[in-house]
Design a protein around this motif. Structure first.
Motif, PDB file in Angstrom:
ATOM      1  N   LEU A   1      -8.030  85.779  70.409  1.00  0.00           N
ATOM      2  CA  LEU A   1      -6.982  85.001  71.073  1.00  0.00           C
ATOM      3  C   LEU A   1      -6.875  83.553  70.578  1.00  0.00           C
ATOM      4  CD1 LEU A   1      -4.897  85.022  73.435  1.00  0.00           C
ATOM      5  CD2 LEU A   1      -6.711  84.046  74.833  1.00  0.00           C
ATOM      6  N   GLY A   2      -8.022  82.945  70.241  1.00  0.00           N
ATOM      7  CA  GLY A   2      -8.032  81.507  69.929  1.00  0.00           C
ATOM      8  C   GLY A   2      -6.966  81.149  68.903  1.00  0.00           C
ATOM      9  N   GLY A   3      -6.109  80.188  69.223  1.00  0.00           N
ATOM     10  CA  GLY A   3      -5.083  79.744  68.291  1.00  0.00           C
ATOM     11  C   GLY A   3      -3.815  80.566  68.335  1.00  0.00           C
ATOM     12  N   LYS A   4      -3.821  81.663  69.059  1.00  0.00           N
ATOM     13  CA  LYS A   4      -2.620  82.502  69.056  1.00  0.00           C
ATOM     14  C   LYS A   4      -1.487  81.828  69.819  1.00  0.00           C
ATOM     15  CE  LYS A   4      -0.901  87.127  70.168  1.00  0.00           C
ATOM     16  NZ  LYS A   4      -1.035  88.279  71.047  1.00  0.00           N
ATOM     17  N   TYR A   5      -1.823  81.195  70.924  1.00  0.00           N
ATOM     18  CA  TYR A   5      -0.818  80.520  71.740  1.00  0.00           C
ATOM     19  C   TYR A   5      -1.173  79.049  71.878  1.00  0.00           C
ATOM     20  CZ  TYR A   5       0.369  85.320  73.064  1.00  0.00           C
ATOM     21  OH  TYR A   5       0.718  86.640  73.037  1.00  0.00           O
ATOM     22  N   SER A   6      -0.193  78.274  72.336  1.00  0.00           N
ATOM     23  CA  SER A   6      -0.450  76.847  72.536  1.00  0.00           C
ATOM     24  C   SER A   6      -1.119  76.614  73.885  1.00  0.00           C
ATOM     25  CB  SER A   6       0.869  76.083  72.478  1.00  0.00           C
ATOM     26  OG  SER A   6       1.728  76.527  73.509  1.00  0.00           O
ATOM     27  N   ASP A   7      -1.721  75.457  74.036  1.00  0.00           N
ATOM     28  CA  ASP A   7      -2.353  75.105  75.309  1.00  0.00           C
ATOM     29  C   ASP A   7      -1.324  75.165  76.437  1.00  0.00           C
ATOM     30  OD1 ASP A   7      -4.560  74.609  73.763  1.00  0.00           O
ATOM     31  OD2 ASP A   7      -4.196  72.451  73.651  1.00  0.00           O
TER      32      ASP A   7
ATOM     33  N   LEU B   1       7.049  79.724  60.560  1.00  0.00           N
ATOM     34  CA  LEU B   1       6.119  80.710  61.110  1.00  0.00           C
ATOM     35  C   LEU B   1       4.740  80.565  60.484  1.00  0.00           C
ATOM     36  CD1 LEU B   1       8.026  84.063  61.576  1.00  0.00           C
ATOM     37  CD2 LEU B   1       8.054  81.985  62.879  1.00  0.00           C
ATOM     38  N   ARG B   2       4.747  80.326  59.186  1.00  0.00           N
ATOM     39  CA  ARG B   2       3.449  80.267  58.512  1.00  0.00           C
ATOM     40  C   ARG B   2       2.638  79.054  58.985  1.00  0.00           C
ATOM     41  NH1 ARG B   2       4.420  80.929  52.785  1.00  0.00           N
ATOM     42  NH2 ARG B   2       4.373  83.139  53.324  1.00  0.00           N
ATOM     43  N   TYR B   3       3.293  77.904  59.051  1.00  0.00           N
ATOM     44  CA  TYR B   3       2.535  76.682  59.322  1.00  0.00           C
ATOM     45  C   TYR B   3       2.634  76.218  60.765  1.00  0.00           C
ATOM     46  CZ  TYR B   3       2.804  76.695  54.258  1.00  0.00           C
ATOM     47  OH  TYR B   3       2.738  77.079  52.950  1.00  0.00           O
ATOM     48  N   GLY B   4       3.658  76.675  61.466  1.00  0.00           N
ATOM     49  CA  GLY B   4       3.814  76.250  62.849  1.00  0.00           C
ATOM     50  C   GLY B   4       4.470  74.888  62.964  1.00  0.00           C
ATOM     51  N   ILE B   5       4.722  74.504  64.199  1.00  0.00           N
ATOM     52  CA  ILE B   5       5.275  73.180  64.480  1.00  0.00           C
ATOM     53  C   ILE B   5       4.276  72.467  65.374  1.00  0.00           C
ATOM     54  CG2 ILE B   5       7.220  71.900  65.458  1.00  0.00           C
ATOM     55  CD1 ILE B   5       8.901  74.475  65.107  1.00  0.00           C
ATOM     56  N   ASN B   6       3.882  71.297  64.986  1.00  0.00           N
ATOM     57  CA  ASN B   6       2.872  70.537  65.736  1.00  0.00           C
ATOM     58  C   ASN B   6       1.606  71.379  65.962  1.00  0.00           C
ATOM     59  OD1 ASN B   6       4.781  68.485  65.971  1.00  0.00           O
ATOM     60  ND2 ASN B   6       5.518  69.256  67.943  1.00  0.00           N
TER      61      ASN B   6
ATOM     62  N   TRP C   1       0.953  81.003  62.039  1.00  0.00           N
ATOM     63  CA  TRP C   1       0.577  82.420  62.024  1.00  0.00           C
ATOM     64  C   TRP C   1      -0.110  82.828  60.737  1.00  0.00           C
ATOM     65  CZ3 TRP C   1       0.864  85.058  66.508  1.00  0.00           C
ATOM     66  CH2 TRP C   1       1.545  84.387  67.545  1.00  0.00           C
ATOM     67  N   GLU C   2      -0.323  81.868  59.862  1.00  0.00           N
ATOM     68  CA  GLU C   2      -1.017  82.184  58.611  1.00  0.00           C
ATOM     69  C   GLU C   2      -2.428  82.670  58.952  1.00  0.00           C
ATOM     70  OE1 GLU C   2      -0.956  80.003  54.432  1.00  0.00           O
ATOM     71  OE2 GLU C   2      -2.310  79.034  55.835  1.00  0.00           O
ATOM     72  N   GLY C   3      -2.858  83.732  58.332  1.00  0.00           N
ATOM     73  CA  GLY C   3      -4.195  84.248  58.608  1.00  0.00           C
ATOM     74  C   GLY C   3      -4.157  85.301  59.694  1.00  0.00           C
ATOM     75  N   ARG C   4      -3.378  85.065  60.749  1.00  0.00           N
ATOM     76  CA  ARG C   4      -3.296  86.056  61.816  1.00  0.00           C
ATOM     77  C   ARG C   4      -2.345  87.185  61.419  1.00  0.00           C
ATOM     78  NH1 ARG C   4      -4.766  85.843  67.033  1.00  0.00           N
ATOM     79  NH2 ARG C   4      -5.260  83.638  66.837  1.00  0.00           N
TER      80      ARG C   4
END
Ligand code: HEM
Ligand code: HEM
Ligand SMILES: [Ca+2]
Ligand SMILES: [Ca+2]
Ligand SMILES: [Cu+2]
Lengths: 243, 541, 301
Positions: free
Chosen positions: A113-119, C172-177, C276-279
């Motif tokens: 789960l870690g990092g999948k969603y934001s805080d 998607l790869r790098y995300g935002i913030n 989402w990179e890696g996941r």
């Protein structure tokens, strides 16, 4: 044989002894080797223990019984790898007293789960799951916005250290400071925390309010740490893939 | 309760009650606040309550001189009452928890009503509260009757029962307030665990001392099973619960086991909680009440021997079938799988032995709902062990694990087997202990029977469907090789089954409530005590 | 078991049966013990149980020979098949990937715009994309990309950064913030240095932007042009360079009512879109980006 049993049946302490012996064998054969066979748990170099804040969050996870619905164990099955990510390694829970592998998936597995969603998402979801996932059947936990009780934190680290978790004296001494620092991104303590637990430790105002250390901070910090204490699972799978 | 105690025994009891209150005071004083303080207060309340009750009887007349020529049935009666109370608590929470999964908003937003906290209240309340009290109560009865001897002393049965119920109450109130070790079926915190060890040792000592007074040189099979239950549960409980408290004055603790070893120890315990709590003990019950009610001899003594030792030996190995495909090493999984398959043989041997015992009494099974409870129990015992061995095969488990199929299996064992045999035993015992021929309402027994059978079938069939659907959805691939369903779709697919399960559970609960009412009415309409008498000459106490 | 009906032929007819009783119903003899009325028959051990034991033991022995099974000292028997569940899982996963090679891998290597144009391919990939979206994105963006409080609607025509598939892939790869080093970075600064009254005026102005009733010549309009237009565009229609959302439409992230906008102005915002990179694999990321683009297209009249 029958005769032997026929006589044994007359001696109550004989039955007691026989039961104890017969009922001990299986457990000994299956449990003892888990301590002696080295490949059972191979601790990777980058494995870190939970930070004090994450540890406090883990206690809340236990307290609320999240493990009743969520597993933290991606099994070695292709479809689970497809859905959740690399299978779980024994090492990933090596410092977990107790383990939280779970036995029921009413909700999804949380091992990666870690990092999948934001805080922010976690906070919104925990306060009211149906506000973000309308079809969810997960309970709401609005009371987690209350203050975190840290009175046992230092002792907890000390006890875990005695049980073999690699917390050194400095970590134990700084437990409270580290717990606060992890939820205050701008503070000086954050640097010390990272020096102790590793550069990758997420430091964030988990519940959005850096000036108040809440149970939410702790639980979200814990959730964000799941699957991120070591990279070994990802590397291991990449290796398997290469072979 | 005190009527059968001598003056000296009453004095000792008074001292012990005061001691319990002092222990509670120490706990409450050390903890000052929180769960442990509350538990201290509970101990004080129980201790003082008992002290007043006993203190008030110090001047009462001494017990009849011939008391030692009678069986000591007071504790059994009390144990049955507690069984019924816990049945309603445990099943009531079960139904509520089942409803929550269908209707999650039903939870008031207060912590102690949350699913995760209530679920262990259900499992502990029902396994330990309902099952445990039933086991202890019937074991006292069976032990005395098959030994033809009165319990070795008059005080320790009460200590065992009261102490055990205090443990159960500590455990479930602890979970409500968020105090748990999270180890399934062993969630209670360290001090409650320690308390249970003390109670259990007393129980064992009482058992062995009474057994030593038996007149028949041979120990009856039922007692083998009760002994296995007492001994192995002690062993499992101690090893699995080894933990280091964070502080002596706080409830929190950390189990000494971690990670994969903890998982193995936990399921070595967890499975054998099934085996020695939910199976061995109840087989003891079956081996006594079935022949008594049907008036038939046990079908085969030789088969009893093989199934008993088979169960004791094989069961202990199989805990690792709860950890298939996990980070537990493959070799341990293979052992768990193979021993589970071998375990089926002694399991079915016991079920077969029970059913064959009914040969020559089938007309009674037809007419007597009480005997029918026991017959259905034996059948479900056979079914759930077959299912269990099947689920333990790795590829099958890859589908069933984590799904509601497991929960369906659990309740085919617990509703179909455990609860049914308990009700059979209770309906045999309660009239006997009340000096009556029958329960006050035999028709209510009949109603209970059909409610229980229907409830079980609805519950179990719904969850088989649920679990298999879930398992298949998780691993379903479409023709292009992509996963077909999101996790949430599998959650949504469960709704009808969760509703059905709630209904099935409610039917079962209704039956249990009827049983409790019927037992209460029967006990109130008692026409005396059990008329049978021990044969053994009782040494003076 | 007919042979057991004759007590003399019972295999275990040894002295222990003592003063035997014959059970009148079955005709079997009992063991002679009596526990408060309970007796036992001395029925011979049914052969079928022995066979069942032999059979299940045979099954087990075969399993032990073939699979890892018995521990000894510091090691365990590996079994003839040399099975390793983790290798098997990885192989199984590779097989899965091989099974979707003909379409999935194309998403990893080919140009997103061309992929998008290949209707047949998109059709094949659609169910996979939907499942990936539901398992990973729907928690925030809602099933079907309908958005949620704090999370942008994807099924609409406006974009924070760009509608170009290449950019979506990067988002998607790098995300935002996010915590990725290459993350997109878009922050709504806090305007806490403003007077509260100015913020209130601005907020009223922003709310009015939605239905086009905002007056750019007002004081608030001046404030907007001065402070906000650099990011949100002169007309508030969004500026695609900094990820600032359009304020002229109803599709909002946080909510375009007075109180929420006041909150935004007072404390600023920096919503996090995870990386989402890696996941997810490269192919999955591209697939999702195209899926999101399609959601947006489908939503447009
Ligand atoms: C009125 C009847 C009952 C109902 C409605 C009921 C309902 C439930 C529910 C909803 C759960 C949680 C399942 C989940 O997490 O998905 C559960 C678990 C469980 N129940 Fe019951 N229950 C009933 C009776 C019993 C009885 C009589 C026993 C034991 C004697 C029992 C033993 C258990 C156990 C051991 C579990 C844990 C299963 C696991 O972890 O896989 N239940 N029950
Ligand atoms: C031969 C006998 C049996 C075998 C081999 C067996 C095997 C199993 C297996 C394979 C599981 C599923 C583990 C998983 O995938 O997580 C399971 C779960 C369970 N079984 Fe059985 N079973 C047997 C008999 C019984 C009986 C008679 C009962 C109840 C009276 C019972 C109660 C349970 C419970 C409570 C669980 C749930 C454990 C948990 O996950 O919390 N079992 N059993
Ligand atoms: Ca479970
Ligand atoms: Ca415990
Ligand atoms: Cu099991």
């Amino acid at each position: 044989m029958l005769r032997l049993h026929y006589n044994l049946e007359k001696i109550s302490m004989g039955m007691v002894a026989a039961i104890i012996v017969v009922a001990s064998i299986g457990g000994i054969v299956e449990i003892a080797p888990l301590f002696t066979i080295d490949e059972t748990v191979e601790i990777p170099d980058d494995l870190r223990p939970h930070t004090p804040l994450e540890l406090a969050g883990r206690e809340i996870y236990i307290r609320e019984g999240c493990y009743a619905c969520h597993s933290q164990m991606v099994r070695s099955l292709a479809d689970e790898l497809d859905r959740y990510g690399p299978y779980s390694l024994a090492a990933e829970s090596a410092y977990d007293h107790p383990m939280l592998w779970g036995s029921k998936r009413t909700g999804p597995d949380l091992a990666r789960l870690g990092g999948k969603y934001s805080d922010d998402w976690h906070v919104a979801h925990l306060i009211d799951p149906r506000a973000v996932v309308p079809a969810s059947i997960m309970p709401a936990y609005p009371w987690l916005t209350g203050s975190l009780d840290t009175s046992l934190l230092q002792d907890s680290l000390a006890v875990l250290a005695r049980l073999g978790v690699p917390y050194d004296d400095e970590m134990i001494a700084a437990a409270l400071a580290d717990a606060a620092a992890q939820s205050r991104p701008e503070s000086d303590g954050a640097e010390d925390l990272r020096a102790r637990y590793g550069e990758d430790v997420p430091v964030s105002a988990f519940d959005g309010n850096p000036s108040h250390l809440s149970e939410m901070d702790a639980l979200v910090a814990y959730l964000q740490s799941l699957g991120r204490l070591t990279n070994a699972a990802y590397e291991g799978l990449a290796e398997e893939d290469g072979s | 309760m005190t009527g059968t105690l001598t003056l000296r025994e009453r004095q000792v009891a008074l001292a012990l009650a005061v001691l319990l209150a002092v222990l509670g005071l120490v706990m409450a004083g050390a903890a000052r606040q929180g769960v442990m303080a509350l538990h201290g207060v509970m101990a004080i309340a129980l201790g003082l309550g008992l002290a007043f009750r006993i203190g008030g009887t110090l001047d009462d007349p001494a017990p009849p001189r011939d008391r030692l020529t009678r069986y000591d049935d007071g504790p059994t009666r009390f144990g049955i009452i507690m069984t019924l109370i816990w049945a309603i608590i445990g099943m009531g929470v079960g139904v509520w928890v089942a409803a929550l999964l269908y209707w999650p908003e039903a939870t008031p937003l207060v912590p102690w009503t949350s699913f995760g906290r209530l679920r262990p209240v259900h499992t502990t309340g029902i396994i330990f509260g309902f099952g445990g009290n039933a086991l202890i109560a019937t074991s006292f009865h069976v032990l005395q009757r098959t030994s033809r001897a009165r319990l070795a002393d008059s005080l320790s049965p009460w200590i065992v029962l009261l102490g055990f119920n205090l443990f159960c109450a500590w455990a479930v109130t602890g979970y409500l307030l968020g105090s748990t070790q999270s180890k399934e079926y062993a969630e209670a915190e360290w001090y409650a665990d320690l308390w249970l060890v003390v109670i259990w040792v007393l129980y064992f000592v009482l058992y062995i001392r009474t057994l030593a007074r038996r007149i028949e040189p041979h120990i009856y099979v039922a007692n083998w099973y009760y002994m296995a239950f007492i001994l192995v549960v002690a062993m499992l409980h101690i090893v699995n619960n080894l933990a280091m408290p964070v502080r002596w004055s706080a409830p929190e603790s950390f189990p000494i086991w971690a990670g994969v070893q903890d998982a193995m120890v936990q399921w070595w315990y967890g499975h054998n909680a099934v085996a020695f709590f939910l199976t061995a003990g109840f087989l003891g019950m079956l081996y006594y009440f079935l022949p008594v009610r049907s008036g038939r001899p046990i079908w085969s003594y030789r088969l009893s021997i093989v199934s008993f030792w088979g169960i004791v030996f094989f069961y202990i190995w199989v805990g690792s079938h709860h950890l298939h495909y996990t980070a537990l090493p493959f070799w341990a999984q293979t052992l768990g799988m193979t021993f589970s398959v071998m375990l089926l043989v002694p399991s079915w041997a016991s079920a077969g032995n029970a059913i064959a015992t009914l040969n020559g009494a089938w007309h009674k099974v037809r007419d007597d709902a009480t005997l029918r409870f026991m017959f259905v129990a034996a059948v479900f015992y056979g079914l759930s062990t077959f299912e269990g061995s099947f689920l333990a095969i790795r590829p099958v488990n890859s589908l069933s694990h984590y799904t509601d199929w497991t929960v369906g299996h659990v309740h085919s064992g617990t509703l179909g087997w455990v609860a049914m045999i308990v009700f059979g035993a209770i309906y045999t015992l309660v009239p006997q202990l009340s000096g009556r021929e029958h329960m006050v309402s035999p028709r209510a027994v009949e109603w209970h029977f059909w409610l229980a059978v229907t409830g079980t079938l609805v519950y179990v069939v719904a969850l088989w469907n649920a679990g298999i659907t879930q398992g298949l959805m998780w691993r379903a691939y479409d023709e292009n090789g992509a996963l077909s369903y999101s996790f949430l779709e599998s959650v949504q697919a469960m709704a009808p089954y969760y509703l059905l399960r709630t209904i099935g559970g409610a039917l079962f609960l209704t039956g249990a409530v009827i049983c409790a009412w019927n037992c209460r009415a029967t006990m109130r309409a008692a026409q005396g005590e059990a008329t049978d008498r021990p044969l053994a000459v009782q040494p003076a106490e | 078991m007919p042979e057991t009906t004759d007590p003399k032929q019972l295999p275990g007819a040894d002295p222990h049966t003592g003063n035997r009783l014959i059970d009148p119903v079955s005709g079997y003899d009992t063991t002679g013990h009596d526990w408060g009325g309970i007796t036992e028959l001395n029925t011979a051990f049914p052969k079928i149980v022995i066979w069942a034991l032999v059979l299940s033991f045979g099954y087990s022995v075969i399993a032990w020979i073939l699979l890892p099974a018995w521990p000894y000292g510091g090691d365990y028997t590996r079994g003839l098949l040399k099975r390793d569940q983790q290798v098997q899982a990885a192989e199984g996963f590779r097989d899965l990937e091989a099974g979707r090679q003909d379409w999935m891998t194309r998403f990893a290597s080919e140009d997103p715009a061309e992929l998008q144009a290949d209707a047949a391919l998109m059709q094949t990939a659609l169910p996979a994309a939907r499942r990936l979206f539901d398992d990973n994105c729907a928690a925030c963006h809602g099933a079907g990309g309908t958005g949620g409080p704090g999370f942008p609607v994807l099924a609409d025509e406006t974009w924070l950064w760009s509608s170009a598939p290449e950019t979506l892939v990067e988002i998607l790869r790098y995300g935002i913030n996010s915590d990725h080093p290459d993350t997109f970075y878009g922050e709504m600064p806090a305007f806490d240095w403003m007077e509260r009254s100015e913020r209130a005026a601005l907020s009223t102005f922003v709310v009015a932007l939605q239905d086009g009733s905002a007056d750019f010549d007002s004081d608030a309009g001046a404030l907007f042009t001065e402070n906000c237009a650099s990011c949100h565009g002169d007309d508030g229609a969004g500026g695609l360079e900094v990820g600032a959302p359009a304020l002229t439409d109803a599709a909002v992230i946080y909510g375009q009512d007075h109180a929420t906008v006041m909150e935004t102005l007072r404390h600023g915002r920096a919503g996090v879109m995870p990386s989402w990179e890696g996941r997810l694999s490269d192919a999955e990321i591209t697939l999702l980006a195209l899926y999101v683009a399609q959601l947006s297209e489908a939503a447009q009249p």
